[in-house]
Enzyme design. Structure first.
Site, PDB file in Angstrom:
ATOM      1  CE1 TYR A 106      -3.749   2.452   0.705  1.00 28.70           C
ATOM      2  CE2 TYR A 106      -2.383   3.281   2.506  1.00 28.70           C
ATOM      3  CZ  TYR A 106      -3.487   3.410   1.678  1.00 28.70           C
ATOM      4  OH  TYR A 106      -4.322   4.496   1.817  1.00 28.70           O
ATOM      5  CG  ASP A 122       5.985   4.084   0.485  1.00 28.54           C
ATOM      6  OD1 ASP A 122       6.297   4.840   1.437  1.00 28.54           O
ATOM      7  OD2 ASP A 122       4.803   3.804   0.209  1.00 28.54           O
ATOM      8  CE  LYS A 167       2.387   5.050   8.025  1.00 30.79           C
ATOM      9  NZ  LYS A 167       1.002   4.882   8.398  1.00 30.79           N
TER      10      LYS A 167
HETATM   11  N1  PMP Z   1       3.050   4.381   2.062  1.00 33.23           N
HETATM   12  C1  PMP Z   1       3.091   3.461   3.041  1.00 33.23           C
HETATM   13  C2  PMP Z   1       4.150   2.419   3.022  1.00 33.23           C
HETATM   14  C3  PMP Z   1       2.156   3.500   4.071  1.00 33.23           C
HETATM   15  O1  PMP Z   1       2.212   2.580   5.038  1.00 33.23           O
HETATM   16  C4  PMP Z   1       1.162   4.506   4.058  1.00 33.23           C
HETATM   17  C5  PMP Z   1       0.100   4.609   5.141  1.00 33.23           C
HETATM   18  N2  PMP Z   1       0.008   3.628   6.038  1.00 33.23           N
HETATM   19  C6  PMP Z   1       1.171   5.428   3.021  1.00 33.23           C
HETATM   20  C7  PMP Z   1       2.130   5.347   2.045  1.00 33.23           C
HETATM   21  C8  PMP Z   1       0.134   6.525   2.948  1.00 33.23           C
HETATM   22  O2  PMP Z   1       0.350   7.454   3.954  1.00 33.23           O
HETATM   23  P1  PMP Z   1      -0.841   8.411   4.447  1.00 33.23           P
HETATM   24  O3  PMP Z   1      -1.827   7.528   5.128  1.00 33.23           O
HETATM   25  O4  PMP Z   1      -0.150   9.378   5.355  1.00 33.23           O
HETATM   26  O5  PMP Z   1      -1.399   9.061   3.244  1.00 33.23           O
END
Ligand code: PMP
Length: 426
Positions: free
Chosen positions: A142, A237, A265
């Protein structure tokens, strides 16, 4: 009726599903989501006054525990100077210098407001830089909810059983090629089918959105080599893994150099923040120096920068990641031992401050298909038994767990004891 139940009933009239992000609704485990009143250190407190040892940590940012005094103080100081200016500030320069120091593959960085914005923008940049349209992602990974990334996505999409979302035009989705995590053969195949069309690979260096799956030893270096061979960019990512798996992120832990990195985060210390960055030559293609457009009214927000800087300063202290890893190992070993005693087949994956619990007969869990073979019904029961004992785990069999350095040895012992109770009831 508990206060959480009353609030949840009311919330559903005014907010779709009663929540502002799907997994919070407990769809993955059933029952009423807890409404939270406050949090401190390793503990969260619901609106009915019950305390829980928290392994969600706001889904990752709370690596220092909740309401850390250094972050709180920095935020209060920043608030006194004003909430947002829409003009450059010194803290943004400090943030960029700090991040590029911690993550050497990033020469330059741009701040955004969420992980979704970070990945969406990094992909646009990769497409603009390479003048190619296709991207490669992995099933069960994701990367936020941008259209092109909601294809075979993990996390909430997997929890509610919609890894491909309605509303994403097929014309957009056709540019997203999905491969199998930890399977380099599937990636080579995709490249060979489209040798001149792939702009980038985007990958979670430790998959944390189909529960927790570490990369096989050859996986990340193999992706790097394939990108080089086919002229594509490698986007790592690190929204989840950045500053959690190691201070320099998973790319430091696994010694692999991406072209672009996405962060989120922890970099915001609990404020809504994301960032993306990488090689200067690529980053300079962004507006205003280059033609690839990307912008944000609140990007680099002073309160978010203050929180993020304080968080990064604290986690840069010696020993933080060692302690984080030690606590995670202690928990993993304890859970494994208790499950074995109870005759419950269990696999616990973990790297740095993240972990995953799988109810499965298989000796290892290394890919999406392994995750799909786990016993989700058993996880649901386990989740509720743990909740009853005051342990707050992610309410989905497809989410990773997050440790903080505010967890004490005693908290871990209590968690292991609660798990022993839960295993005995399964
Ligand atoms: N990339 C990864 C690896 C994530 O775990 C997440 C959210 N859990 C996101 C992108 C998206 O981040 P956000 O919820 O702050 O939009």
């Amino acid at each position: 009726m508990s206060r959480s139940e009353t609030l949840y009933t009311e919330a559903q009239h005014f907010i779709p599903g009663g929540v502002n992000s799907p997994v919070r609704a407990f769809n993955g485990v059933g029952g009423t989501p807890l409404f939270i009143e406050r949090a401190n250190g390793a503990y969260i407190y619901d609106v009915d006054g019950k305390a829980y040892i928290d392994y969600v940590g706001s889904w990752g940012p709370m690596v220092l525990g909740h309401n850390h005094p250094a972050i709180r103080t920095a935020v209060i100081k920043a608030v006194e100077k004003g909430l947002s200016f829409g003009a450059p500030t010194a803290d943004e320069v400090e943030m960029a210098k700090f991040v590029t120091e911690l993550v050497p593959s990033m020469d330059m960085v741009r701040m955004v407001n969420s992980g979704t914005e970070a990945t969406m923008s990094a992909i646009r940049l990769a497409r603009g830089y390479t003048a190619r349209d296709k991207i490669i992602k992995f099933e069960g990974c994701y990367h936020g909810h941008a259209d092109c990334l909601l294809v075979k996505a993990g996390s909430g999409a997997l929890t509610i059983g919609q890894p491909n979302s309605p509303g994403v035009p097929a014309d957009f989705a056709k540019h997203t090629l999905t491969c199998t995590y930890n399977d380099l053969g599937s990636v080579r195949e995709a490249f060979e089918k489209h040798p001149h069309d792939v702009a980038c690979i985007i990958v979670e260096p430790v998959a944390g959105n189909m529960n927790c799956i570490p990369p096989a030893a050859d996986f990340l270096p193999g992706l790097r080599a394939l990108c080089d061979e086919f002229g594509a960019l490698l986007i790592i990512d690190e929204v989840m893994t950045g500053f959690r798996v190691a201070l320099g992120g998973a790319q430091a832990y696994y010694d692999v150099e991406p072209d672009l990195t996405c962060l989120g985060k922890i970099i915001g210390g609990g404020m809504p923040v994301g960032a993306f960055g990488g090689r200067g030559e690529i980053m300079e293609k962004l507006a205003p120096t280059g033609p690839v457009y990307q912008a944000g009214t609140l990007s680099g927000n002073p309160i978010a920068m203050a929180a993020g800087l304080a968080c990064l300063q604290e986690i840069s202290q010696p020993g933080v990641h060692q302690r984080l890893t030690e606590l995670t190992e202690m928990l993993a070993e304890g859970l494994t031992a208790k499950a074995e005693q109870a005759g419950i087949p269990l696999v616990v994956n973990h790297v740095g401050g993240m972990f995953g619990i799988f109810f499965t007969d298989s000796p290892t869990v290394t890919c999406y298909q392994d995750v799909m073979n786990c016993d989700v019904e058993r996880f649901k029961k386990f989740f509720h038994l743990m909740l009853e004992k005051g342990i707050y785990l992610a309410p989905s069999a497809f989410e990773a767990g997050f440790m903080s350095v505010a967890h004490s040895d005693e908290d871990i012992r209590k968690t292991i004891d609660a798990a022993a109770y839960a295993f005995s009831k399964l």
